[in-house]
Design a protein around this motif. Structure first.
Motif, PDB file in Angstrom:
ATOM      1  N   GLY A   1      49.260 -21.884 125.660  1.00  0.00           N
ATOM      2  CA  GLY A   1      50.121 -22.201 126.365  1.00  0.00           C
ATOM      3  C   GLY A   1      51.211 -23.369 125.954  1.00  0.00           C
ATOM      4  O   GLY A   1      52.559 -23.318 125.880  1.00  0.00           O
ATOM      5  N   VAL A   2      50.663 -24.038 124.837  1.00  0.00           N
ATOM      6  CA  VAL A   2      51.532 -24.977 124.290  1.00  0.00           C
ATOM      7  C   VAL A   2      52.341 -24.210 123.321  1.00  0.00           C
ATOM      8  O   VAL A   2      53.608 -24.588 123.015  1.00  0.00           O
ATOM      9  CB  VAL A   2      50.679 -25.863 123.430  1.00  0.00           C
ATOM     10  CG1 VAL A   2      51.475 -26.906 122.420  1.00  0.00           C
ATOM     11  CG2 VAL A   2      49.807 -27.045 124.315  1.00  0.00           C
ATOM     12  N   VAL A   3      51.950 -23.135 122.541  1.00  0.00           N
ATOM     13  CA  VAL A   3      52.787 -22.298 121.958  1.00  0.00           C
ATOM     14  C   VAL A   3      53.796 -21.784 122.607  1.00  0.00           C
ATOM     15  O   VAL A   3      54.785 -21.603 122.095  1.00  0.00           O
ATOM     16  CB  VAL A   3      51.874 -21.181 121.231  1.00  0.00           C
ATOM     17  CG1 VAL A   3      52.561 -20.227 120.427  1.00  0.00           C
ATOM     18  CG2 VAL A   3      50.593 -21.776 120.273  1.00  0.00           C
ATOM     19  N   GLY A   4      53.400 -21.320 123.802  1.00  0.00           N
ATOM     20  CA  GLY A   4      54.498 -20.650 124.596  1.00  0.00           C
ATOM     21  C   GLY A   4      55.488 -21.653 125.035  1.00  0.00           C
ATOM     22  O   GLY A   4      56.815 -21.337 124.947  1.00  0.00           O
ATOM     23  N   LEU A   5      55.174 -23.131 125.305  1.00  0.00           N
ATOM     24  CA  LEU A   5      56.081 -24.064 125.625  1.00  0.00           C
ATOM     25  C   LEU A   5      57.065 -24.306 124.475  1.00  0.00           C
ATOM     26  O   LEU A   5      58.263 -24.411 124.367  1.00  0.00           O
ATOM     27  CB  LEU A   5      55.357 -25.250 126.103  1.00  0.00           C
ATOM     28  CG  LEU A   5      56.394 -26.354 126.134  1.00  0.00           C
ATOM     29  CD1 LEU A   5      57.044 -26.265 127.320  1.00  0.00           C
ATOM     30  CD2 LEU A   5      55.448 -27.734 126.348  1.00  0.00           C
ATOM     31  N   MET A   6      56.669 -24.219 123.450  1.00  0.00           N
ATOM     32  CA  MET A   6      57.275 -24.504 121.938  1.00  0.00           C
ATOM     33  C   MET A   6      58.310 -23.487 121.876  1.00  0.00           C
ATOM     34  O   MET A   6      59.586 -23.388 121.410  1.00  0.00           O
ATOM     35  CB  MET A   6      56.582 -24.995 120.814  1.00  0.00           C
ATOM     36  CG  MET A   6      55.829 -26.067 120.615  1.00  0.00           C
ATOM     37  SD  MET A   6      57.097 -27.441 120.805  1.00  0.00           S
ATOM     38  CE  MET A   6      58.399 -26.833 119.451  1.00  0.00           C
ATOM     39  N   ILE A   7      57.682 -22.146 121.894  1.00  0.00           N
ATOM     40  CA  ILE A   7      58.697 -20.871 121.782  1.00  0.00           C
ATOM     41  C   ILE A   7      59.783 -21.105 123.012  1.00  0.00           C
ATOM     42  O   ILE A   7      61.008 -20.720 122.227  1.00  0.00           O
ATOM     43  CB  ILE A   7      57.774 -19.605 121.962  1.00  0.00           C
ATOM     44  CG1 ILE A   7      56.696 -19.451 120.764  1.00  0.00           C
ATOM     45  CG2 ILE A   7      58.821 -18.511 122.218  1.00  0.00           C
ATOM     46  CD1 ILE A   7      55.876 -18.398 120.921  1.00  0.00           C
ATOM     47  N   ALA A   8      59.592 -21.210 123.993  1.00  0.00           N
ATOM     48  CA  ALA A   8      60.463 -21.408 125.231  1.00  0.00           C
ATOM     49  C   ALA A   8      61.658 -22.369 124.887  1.00  0.00           C
ATOM     50  O   ALA A   8      62.807 -22.127 124.975  1.00  0.00           O
ATOM     51  CB  ALA A   8      59.818 -21.685 126.545  1.00  0.00           C
ATOM     52  N   ILE A   9      61.164 -23.557 124.149  1.00  0.00           N
ATOM     53  CA  ILE A   9      62.088 -24.820 123.796  1.00  0.00           C
ATOM     54  C   ILE A   9      63.161 -23.996 122.697  1.00  0.00           C
ATOM     55  O   ILE A   9      64.158 -24.288 122.707  1.00  0.00           O
ATOM     56  CB  ILE A   9      61.314 -25.887 123.269  1.00  0.00           C
ATOM     57  CG1 ILE A   9      60.474 -26.384 124.587  1.00  0.00           C
ATOM     58  CG2 ILE A   9      62.292 -26.786 122.897  1.00  0.00           C
ATOM     59  CD1 ILE A   9      59.777 -27.752 124.340  1.00  0.00           C
ATOM     60  N   VAL A  10      62.458 -23.669 121.652  1.00  0.00           N
ATOM     61  CA  VAL A  10      63.359 -23.083 120.567  1.00  0.00           C
ATOM     62  C   VAL A  10      64.010 -21.959 120.967  1.00  0.00           C
ATOM     63  O   VAL A  10      65.334 -22.011 120.666  1.00  0.00           O
ATOM     64  CB  VAL A  10      62.295 -22.582 119.398  1.00  0.00           C
ATOM     65  CG1 VAL A  10      63.094 -21.773 118.297  1.00  0.00           C
ATOM     66  CG2 VAL A  10      61.399 -23.707 118.938  1.00  0.00           C
TER      67      VAL A  10
END
Length: 429
Positions: free
Chosen positions: A264-273
């Motif tokens: 989920g954290v990986v997904g959050l970072m991908i969404a931000i980037v």
């Protein structure tokens, strides 16, 4: 051939619909990832190290038919439109999840994966869909929506998977199957076709095969050169993608819930980037510098993952690794702009073929390296070995990208021509 242009409101509506389609697709995928190691250990009685090797064969069962059939799907989408192919992909994936939910043997899981591989073209066809409705100057930003969908889906999916695993090992697969079937119904009702009839081409079997597609794309020299570092990046990424739940459970003692939260954290970072940073960084740096910087950040993040010794480090290094995502839309845009509108589907099919080759090779290499360097029979205790190999491969890709763009700049300096002339020259060679 002229670019397809649409009224701004119509284009935004279609982008919203394709974003929702991709989002639901990734949520379904994310739901099942945390539970796969447990499912394999339950079905086969494997250890965690052994299940990583078996998990590689599940990915192989998906990747090989996808490699063989993705150019067919790409060619069919150029002939009949994007919408029918997206529908086939979504319903096929839903059937795969049902196989996972009811399977009592490993071969049943393999059958489901094969079905999904044959039908699996939702992301590549969505790329063609976005290319159809995007102007050249908006294409990189709009391709970034794929990353946003992937990021948001990976925020929600793994967390849902980790939580629903409390209801039983099979529960997440039923949830994923329901989402995929719902997604297919929504597209059937609401998603319009994006490819205009004048931009369609005749379906040709000689081009509807992995090798034929790649050979056809060789006339676009920029595309062909960038395919090689792209191949290395995709191959290296399986050190993380295919091994994450096994690596983190083995080295840090994470459970399904922790794996879900981390993804989920990986997904959050991908969404931000993908949703924010690329809209600032890519226009400011340009495609070439964005690709170079992104590849280097992938290298740094991969190396740090391999050397991490504590849980908090994995979260910190995730930021570095995910920042590498600025390279994806820029690379896709560079390739897309070199190909005419009626061959965007074939380009997507070719890129999927490259991805599928690495999905065939990558998990078998990376997961088996993990199995060899972990467990009671390890030749040497080094669970980060796949990531060290991945870092080396990405470093090679970084060097290649640098020299590819440097040679193009030297050529442009000797005989400066505009971008449109470069594209026409590549098509004619």
């Amino acid at each position: 051939m002229a670019e397809t242009t649409l009224p701004e409101n119509s284009s935004k509506k279609q982008l919203t619909l394709i974003f929702i389609t991709l989002l639901l697709d990734v949520i379904g995928l994310g739901i099942i990832i945390p539970i796969i190691p447990t499912l394999l250990m339950d079905l086969g009685g494997y250890t965690l190290s052994e299940s990583s090797a078996v998990g590689a064969w599940l990915i192989f069962a998906f990747a090989l038919p996808q490699f063989l059939f993705s150019p067919v799907m790409g060619g069919l989408s150029d002939r009949f439109g994007r919408r029918p192919i997206i529908l086939i992909s979504l319903f096929g994936l839903g059937l795969d999840y049902i196989f996972h939910a009811v399977a009592w043997t490993i071969p049943m899981l393999l059958i489901g994966r094969i079905i999904a591989g044959i039908c699996g073209a939702s992301f590549t066809t969505a790329s063609s869909y976005i290319a159809d409705i995007s102007s050249p100057e908006k294409r990189a930003q709009n391709f970034g929506l794929i990353g946003v969908a992937f990021g948001v889906g990976f925020i929600l999916g793994p967390v849902i998977g980790g939580l629903t695993s409390a209801w039983g090992t099979r529960a997440p697969f039923w949830v994923a199957a329901g989402l995929s079937m719902l997604n297919g119904l929504l597209c059937l009702i609401y998603l319009p076709e994006s490819l205009k009839k004048e931009n369609r081409r005749k379906f040709e079997w000689k081009r509807a095969n992995p090798i034929g597609t790649l050979l056809h794309l060789r006339k676009y020299h920029t595309v062909l050169k960038l395919m090689i570092p792209l191949f290395l990046l995709y191959l290296a990424s399986h050190a993380v993608q295919s091994n994450w739940p096994y690596y983190t459970q083995y080295k840090f003692g994470w459970n399904e819930r922790m794996v879900g939260i981390s993804l989920g954290v990986v997904g959050l970072m991908i969404a931000i980037v993908q949703g924010g940073l690329i809209r600032v960084i890519v226009p400011k740096l340009g495609n070439e510098r964005s690709i170079e910087l992104g590849f280097f950040l992938y290298f740094a993040g991969m190396l740090c993952f391999a050397l991490a010794t504590q849980t908090w480090m994995m979260y910190a290094f995730t930021v570095v690794y995910c920042m590498g995502g600025i390279s994806g839309p820029a690379l896709q845009s560079s390739m897309s702009l070199a190909v005419p509108p009626n061959e965007q589907g074939e380009l997507s099919g070719g890129m999927t073929s490259i991805m599928s080759i690495t999905m065939i090779i990558g998990p078998l290499v990376m997961n088996n390296i993990f199995a060899v360097f972990t467990g009671e029979n390890a030749i040497m205790e080094l669970p980060g070995a796949p990531m060290l190999l991945g870092a080396v491969l990405i470093l090679i890709a970084v060097v290649m990208v640098f020299f590819i763009f440097r040679s193009r700049k030297e050529l442009s300096a000797e005989a400066p021509i505009d971008a449109a002339e470069i594209a026409r020259a590549e098509q004619g060679q």
